[in-house]
Design an enzyme around this catalytic site. Structure first.
Site, short mmCIF file in Angstrom:
data_model
loop_
_atom_site.label_atom_id
_atom_site.label_comp_id
_atom_site.label_asym_id
_atom_site.label_seq_id
_atom_site.Cartn_x
_atom_site.Cartn_y
_atom_site.Cartn_z
N SER A 1 3.19 -2.04 5.53
CA SER A 1 4.51 -2.33 4.99
C SER A 1 4.50 -3.20 3.73
CB SER A 1 5.44 -2.93 6.04
OG SER A 1 5.47 -2.13 7.19
N CYS B 1 4.64 2.28 3.06
CA CYS B 1 3.31 1.69 3.18
C CYS B 1 2.84 2.06 4.57
CB CYS B 1 3.32 0.17 3.01
SG CYS B 1 1.70 -0.56 3.35
#
Lengths: 134, 211
Positions: free
Chosen positions: B114, B110
Site C-alpha cells: 500500500s 500497491c
C-alpha cells in the site's frame, strides 16, 4: 485462477470512510480510524527520520508481514492496516535490539494498572501504574 | 470495615484495549530510550491529519489542465513539477504522473504494502489498503472500476501501475470538456482523490455549477 481472493471477494462491505463518524477527517475521509493508529504511524515515521531504518527496509518488512497475514487466510480488509504496521514495528525493534518483547509486556501491564489507579476524568500517567490497587 | 464495599465506578479509568496498551508501552519505552520525543509525534500526526491531503493533488491536476506547459513538465518529470508547488516529503521522492486519455485509463495500486504518494494525496483510504483491492486491481481491473461505478468503453485500454517504495504514481484524470478555460481554483474543486488513484473519472459539472 485458484487464489483465495477470487471473484467472490467484493470491495463492497469494506468499511467506507463515511461510516466512521467522529474521527479525524481530511477532505475526503478519516485519516486514522483510531488514535493509536496515528501514534503507530508517527512513531514509524519518526524512527525512520532518525535513521533507524531506510524506507525501503520498512516497506520490505511491511510487505512480508502483509504477505504472512494473507497466507494465514485473514480477510485483511484495510481496517487492520495499522495493526500490520504495529506488528512490523515491534518485530523490527526486537530485531534491532532496541527493546525486548518482555519490556513491552511489562510496560503494557503498567499502563493498564495506571488506568485502573487513576480516577475517571483525570489524566493517566505511566507512573501511576507502579502503585498497586488499594 | 470499609464504608464503601463497592468502589464507585468513577474511582478508576477504564483501560483501553490490548492494542492501544501495547502502543503506549512502545512509545513510553522509545521516549525513555531517547529515540522519540512526544511533541515530534504530535506534529507528525497533525500534519498528516490536517495538512497533507488530496487537495494538494487536486491543485497539481488543475494546474496541468489550465497550463499546457506545466502539464508537459508534469508528465515528463512529475517529481520536479510537483515539488515546484511545494508538495515534497516522504513517499513523494519519486512520483510519476500518468495521463488518462480517451484511449487509456490508468489505475494505481500497491500490491505489496500500500505505497501511496503522500505529499499529493495524503494517507490512503481504507479500501486501498485491503487485500481484495491489492489483488483484484491487477487480476480484474475492469471489475474493480465497475464497483466504483466507473464504466469504460471496451476499446479503452486499462493500465495498472504497481507502486513501490521507489516509485509512486498519480493519475492525471481527463478534464471534462465543459470546463475548458475555467480558473484553476474552480477546476481544483472538481478533482477527487478517487480520480487521482484512477478508480473514478471526473464527471461533467452540473450546469448550474459553472462559473
Amino acid at each position: 485462477m485458484g487464489t483465495p481472493t477470487g471473484a467472490a471477494v467484493s470491495l463492497q462491505g469494506i468499511p467506507q470512510p463515511a461510516e466512521l463518524a467522529g474521527l479525524p477527517v481530511d477532505t475526503e475521509g478519516p485519516v486514522f480510524a483510531k488514535p493509536w493508529e496515528a501514534q503507530v504511524f508517527a512513531i514509524v515515521i519518526e524512527l525512520h527520520r532518525q535513521g533507524l531504518f531506510s524506507w525501503a527496509e520498512w516497506t520490505e518488512r511491511l510487505s512480508t508481514q502483509i504477505a504472512l497475514v494473507r497466507e494465514r487466510g485473514e480477510a485483511d480488509l484495510g481496517d487492520t492496516y495499522y495493526q500490520h504496521w504495529l506488528t512490523t514495528l515491534e518485530l523490527m525493534l526486537y530485531d534491532k535490539n532496541v527493546m525486548q518483547d518482555v519490556e513491552v509486556r511489562q510496560y503494557a501491564v503498567r499502563w493498564r494498572q495506571a488506568y485502573l489507579n487513576t480516577p475517571h476524568g483525570k489524566p493517566v500517567a505511566l507512573s501511576s501504574g507502579d502503585d498497586k490497587p488499594a | 470495615m470499609k464504608d464503601q464495599e463497592h468502589p464507585h465506578e468513577h474511582d478508576h479509568t477504564e483501560p483501553p484495549g490490548d492494542l492501544e496498551l501495547k502502543v503506549k508501552a512502545l512509545e513510553s519505552l522509545l521516549v525513555e530510550k531517547g529515540l522519540v520525543v512526544p511533541a515530534a509525534l504530535d506534529v507528525l500526526i497533525e500534519t498528516y491529519e490536517h495538512k497533507v491531503g488530496p487537495r494538494n493533488g487536486a491543485q497539481v491536476v488543475a494546474k496541468a489542465w489550465a497550463q499546457p506547459e506545466f502539464k508537459e513538465w508534469l508528465l515528463e518529470d512529475g517529481t520536479a513539477a510537483i515539488a515546484s508547488l511545494g508538495y515534497t516529503g516522504r513517499q513523494g521522492e519519486h512520483i510519476q504522473v500518468v495521463e488518462n486519455t480517451p484511449m487509456v485509463h490508468n489505475l494505481v495500486v500497491c500490491t505489496l504494502c500500500s505505497c501511496y504518494p503522500w505529499p499529493v494525496l495524503g494517507l490512503p483510504p481504507v479500501w486501498y489498503k485491503s487485500a481484495p483491492y491489492r489483488s483484484r486491481a491487477v487480476s480484474d481491473p475492469r471489475g474493480v472500476l465497475d464497483e466504483f461505478g466507473t464504466i469504460l468503453d471496451d476499446h479503452v485500454q486499462i493500465r495498472v501501475w504497481d507502486s513501490t517504495s521507489e516509485m509512486r504514481y498519480l493519475v492525471l484524470p481527463q478534464q471534462p470538456s465543459e470546463t475548458q478555460g475555467w480558473p484553476e481554483e474552480t477546476l481544483a474543486g472538481l478533482v477527487t482523490r478517487n480520480a487521482m488513484i484512477g478508480v473514478e473519472k471526473i464527471p461533467p459539472p452540473k450546469a448550474q455549477g459553472a462559473p
